[in-house]
Design a protein around this motif. Structure first.
Motif: not given
Length: 355
Positions: A212-227
């Motif tokens: 959950k702390l990785h800066v990855s495609e999956a986590s960014c899609e989850r945490e910064m969905a709009a962008l």
């Protein structure tokens, strides 16, 4: 397949589903029991040919032959392109690659009458079924308006304190971080990174970071969905590159926030509100790293810096990849109308290059 009359040469076509820089191909020379495994070059595109040649010592070399660029199809954006003549170009000799659409490059020779700083403009002539080349020489005022901002952003921070902040944010986020690791360098390369300050035992855990702390495609899609989704759904970017571009855009937003923070500005991207604190600490330290010696940056900031490597094609690869990065940045700005709200005014080619 083997090239007729050339027992030591093989030609492999890059498959349509290949991911440049990632996909590995297995090739078996005719009559040999061993196989060659190679990674598709990052600058390759599906349909290109990889020419493998065996040297006298048994080692293999690889040359990339690009497929011919066909006439653009209806409905595509590949009807025009432009490229700036670099300062180290030799008119009449230097060959440049022009982007005419996602994953489409056209090679042109700099005309003898062109000068460094000129723009070479390519337009598709439907009636003549050919490309037309024109030269534009902007004034200084026009140049300022046309040129993309390419700045190497570096801010001053206490790197040791920044690393400690990262450690604490990681621990608070659920990571296991050994007190024995610190930021530092070690001989002979002295490259900044993580070092241990005490002896460690076999099997001792130094670092364990939950997904959950990785800066990855999956986590960014989850945490910064709009962008993430705005970039990942852009039809102007090659499908195989969209999620990679979306991830880089998300890191760019974090870097923009970090830059504003370092400049004591309150502005923050609207999409970073819910990201883990560790990501902010990571961006704070990343924006303080000086990448001026990185080959991609150096080939842009110091034209001719790699002339000593001739006849190696590596410097050309550096320029190609740096140009590709800037091109994707420009595609994001052109195809995502809401980018100013999602990424903030700090989103320029330099920030994207760093990300």
């Amino acid at each position: 397949m083997a090239v007729p009359g050339e027992k030591t040469q093989l030609v492999v076509e890059v498959p349509a589903n290949a991911k440049p820089g990632v996909t590995k191909l297995k090739v078996q020379p005719d009559g040999d029991e061993y196989s060659l495994v190679l990674t598709v070059p990052a600058e390759a595109s599906p349909g290109d040919s990889l020419v493998l040649t065996e040297g006298p010592d048994g080692s293999w070399g690889c040359r990339l032959d690009r497929k011919a660029v066909a006439a653009p199809r209806e409905g595509t954006t590949g009807r025009e392109g432009k490229v700036r003549v670099p300062s180290d170009a030799k008119p009449g000799q230097t060959t440049l690659q022009v982007s005419i659409g996602p994953d489409k490059l056209l090679e042109v020779t700099v005309p003898a009458e062109a000068q460094p700083g000129d723009w070479l403009n390519l337009d598709w002539d439907e009636a003549g079924s050919k490309w037309l080349l024109s030269i534009s020489r902007p004034s200084d005022e026009q140049d300022d308006k046309q040129g993309d901002t390419l700045r190497l952003v570096v801010v001053e921070i206490d790197q040791a304190a920044g690393f400690e902040a990262m450690k604490q944010a990681a621990i608070q986020g659920g990571a296991d971080v050994s007190p024995k690791i610190a930021r530092g360098t070690s001989p002979p390369l002295a490259v900044p990174g993580m070092i241990v300050t005490e002896s460690i035992a076999k099997g001792e855990v130094l670092l364990r970071i939950p997904a959950k702390l990785h800066v990855s495609e999956a986590s960014c899609e989850r945490e910064m969905a709009a962008l993430f989704n705005s970039v990942a759904n852009s039809e102007s970017i090659s499908p195989m590159r969209r999620r990679e571009a979306a991830l880089t855009a998300c890191v760019s937003a974090l870097l923009g926030d970090a830059f504003n923070k370092a400049q004591q500005q309150e502005e923050r991207s609207s999409v970073t509100a819910a990201v883990p604190e560790l990501w902010r600490c990571y961006a704070d330290t990343l924006v303080a790293e000086n990448f001026s010696s990185h080959p991609y940056w150096r080939c842009l900031l110091q034209p001719g810096a790699y002339d000593c490597m001739a006849p190696s094609r590596e410097p050309a690869h550096y320029k190609l990849m740096a140009g590709d990065t800037i091109a994707v940045h420009n595609l994001i700005k052109a195809s995502v109308p809401s980018w100013p709200q999602l990424l903030g005014k700090q989103f320029d080619a330099g920030i994207y290059m760093t990300a």
